[in-house]
Design a protein around this motif. Structure first.
Motif, short mmCIF file in Angstrom:
data_model
loop_
_atom_site.label_atom_id
_atom_site.label_comp_id
_atom_site.label_asym_id
_atom_site.label_seq_id
_atom_site.Cartn_x
_atom_site.Cartn_y
_atom_site.Cartn_z
N ALA A 2 0.84 -1.19 0.00
CA ALA A 2 0.00 0.00 0.00
C ALA A 2 0.88 1.25 0.00
O ALA A 2 0.64 2.19 -0.75
CB ALA A 2 -0.92 -0.02 1.22
N ALA A 3 1.92 1.24 0.82
CA ALA A 3 2.80 2.41 0.90
C ALA A 3 3.52 2.64 -0.42
O ALA A 3 3.84 3.79 -0.77
CB ALA A 3 3.82 2.22 2.03
N ALA A 4 3.77 1.56 -1.15
CA ALA A 4 4.49 1.69 -2.43
C ALA A 4 3.52 1.95 -3.59
O ALA A 4 3.95 2.09 -4.73
CB ALA A 4 5.31 0.43 -2.70
N VAL A 135 7.73 -3.81 -9.04
CA VAL A 135 8.97 -4.22 -8.37
C VAL A 135 9.81 -3.01 -7.95
O VAL A 135 10.29 -2.94 -6.82
CB VAL A 135 9.77 -5.21 -9.25
N LYS A 136 9.96 -2.04 -8.88
CA LYS A 136 10.78 -0.87 -8.50
C LYS A 136 10.16 -0.08 -7.34
O LYS A 136 10.88 0.30 -6.42
CB LYS A 136 11.00 0.03 -9.72
N PRO A 137 8.84 0.16 -7.35
CA PRO A 137 8.28 0.88 -6.19
C PRO A 137 8.47 0.13 -4.87
O PRO A 137 8.73 0.75 -3.84
CB PRO A 137 6.79 0.99 -6.53
N VAL A 138 8.36 -1.20 -4.90
CA VAL A 138 8.55 -1.96 -3.66
C VAL A 138 10.02 -1.90 -3.23
O VAL A 138 10.33 -1.69 -2.05
CB VAL A 138 8.07 -3.42 -3.85
N ALA A 139 10.93 -2.06 -4.20
CA ALA A 139 12.36 -1.99 -3.87
C ALA A 139 12.69 -0.62 -3.28
O ALA A 139 13.42 -0.50 -2.28
CB ALA A 139 13.19 -2.27 -5.12
N ALA A 140 12.12 0.44 -3.89
CA ALA A 140 12.40 1.80 -3.41
C ALA A 140 11.81 2.01 -2.01
O ALA A 140 12.42 2.67 -1.15
CB ALA A 140 11.82 2.82 -4.38
N GLU A 141 10.64 1.44 -1.77
CA GLU A 141 10.00 1.59 -0.45
C GLU A 141 10.85 0.89 0.63
O GLU A 141 11.00 1.41 1.74
CB GLU A 141 8.58 1.00 -0.50
#
Ligand code: GLY
Length: 262
Positions: A2-4, A135-141
Motif C-alpha cells: 500500500a505504501a508503495a 517491483v521498482k516501487p517496492v524496492a524503493a519503499e
C-alpha cells in the motif's frame, strides 16, 4: 505494498471459526482462502464452492493458524523473477506456472505442476510495466525504510484489465518456473548472482537469453498434494524429458532412468 502504491488484493484475517461465515459473505465467489502460516505451497484454496472454502478455513484454524481471506484477482497469472540490489531491478524472463494438480487445470491447488517461458501472449512492454509499477516501487519503499533488499524477488501477478496486481511475493526462486527460466539463461548464473551479492548489479551487462522456449513438467506422486503415496516406481520417462522435478521425497525415482532428477 500500500505504501508503495502497488495494486494487490484486499484481504482480511480470520482467526475464529465463529466469524468464518460472515467473513466469507464479504468475499467471493470466487473465494481465495490462504493458510497464514507455512504450508509448503499447499495452503491456498481458490474455489467457487462456498462449502470447500469454509472447510479449508475451518481446517486451517483447527491446525492453529489464522486464515487469510483475499479478494480474487482476475486475469492470467505471470511469475516474474527480478534480481534486486537496492533500487536496481533486473527482470528475468516472465514465466507462467500452472498450479492445479490435474491435467486440464482441474483439482486442488499445488505449489506448481508445470511452467513455461517466455509468454508469447504477454503484451509487449508488460515486463517493463511490472518492473515500473510493482517491483521498482517496492524496492524503493524498502530502501526508504532502511531495509533495502538484495536478492531475488519473485513477483506472482495477475494481469488484470487495470494492469498487474500482486498475488504473492517471495524472496526466492519459484518452483517449477525456475527450471524453465534458467534453461534459457545464457549469461553465467554465478556472475549474475555474484553481482547481486557484491552490490554491482547496476554494472552488469544486459542478460543474454537463448532463443526458443522452455517447459517444466512436474511428475507428482498419486494423491499429491493431500497425502502423496510414497514408494511408487516412476516409469515412462523418455530421453527427451531431461529435467523432471519429482515432487515427493518418498518416490522411488532413482530406480528409473538417471535423467530423472529427484
Ligand atoms: N511456483 C510457486 C512457488 O514457487 O511458490
Amino acid at each position: 505494498m500500500a505504501a508503495a502504491g502497488v495494486r494487490t488484493a484486499h484481504s482480511e484475517v480470520v482467526d475464529s471459526p465463529a466469524i468464518i461465515d460472515e467473513a466469507l459473505d464479504r468475499f467471493g465467489p470466487t473465494w481465495v482462502v490462504k493458510d497464514d502460516g507455512l504450508a509448503a505451497g499447499k495452503g491456498v484454496v481458490v474455489t467457487t464452492d462456498r462449502d470447500a472454502a469454509r472447510d479449508h478455513a475451518a481446517e486451517i484454524i483447527e491446525n492453529g493458524h489464522p486464515v487469510l481471506l483475499e479478494s480474487f484477482l482476475d486475469g492470467p497469472e505471470v511469475s516474474l523473477f527480478c534480481l534486486v540490489d537496492g533500487e536496481t531491478v533486473v527482470p528475468l524472463l516472465p514465466a507462467q506456472d500452472h498450479k492445479r494438480v490435474g491435467d486440464g487445470d482441474v483439482g486442488p491447488n499445488t505449489g506448481g505442476m508445470g511452467a513455461y517461458t517466455p509468454l508469447p501472449w504477454l503484451p509487449e512492454g508488460a515486463v517493463e510495466q511490472i518492473v515500473d509499477e510493482v517491483v521498482k516501487p517496492v524496492a524503493a519503499e524498502l530502501v526508504r525504510r532502511g531495509c533495502g533488499f538484495s536478492g531475488l524477488l519473485y513477483a506472482g501477478l495477475a494481469m488484470g484489465e487495470e494492469g498487474p496486481a500482486v498475488v504473492e511475493f517471495n524472496c526466492r526462486f519459484g518452483d517449477p518456473e525456475t527450471q524453465a527460466v534458467l534453461a534459457l539463461l545464457e549469461s553465467p548464473l554465478g556472475e549474475v548472482l555474484g553481482a547481486v551479492a557484491n552490490g554491482t548489479l547496476a554494472q552488469l551487462p544486459p542478460l543474454q537469453w537463448r532463443d526458443g522456449a522452455a517447459v517444466t513438467v512436474v511428475l507428482a506422486a498419486e494423491y499429491y498434494p493431500a497425502s502423496p503415496r510414497t514408494g511408487d516406481v516412476i516409469s515412462g520417462a523418455t530421453a527427451t524429458m531431461s529435467s523432471m522435478p519429482v515432487r515427493s521425497a518418498g518416490m522411488t525415482a532413482r530406480s528409473c532412468r538417471p535423467e530423472v532428477v529427484c
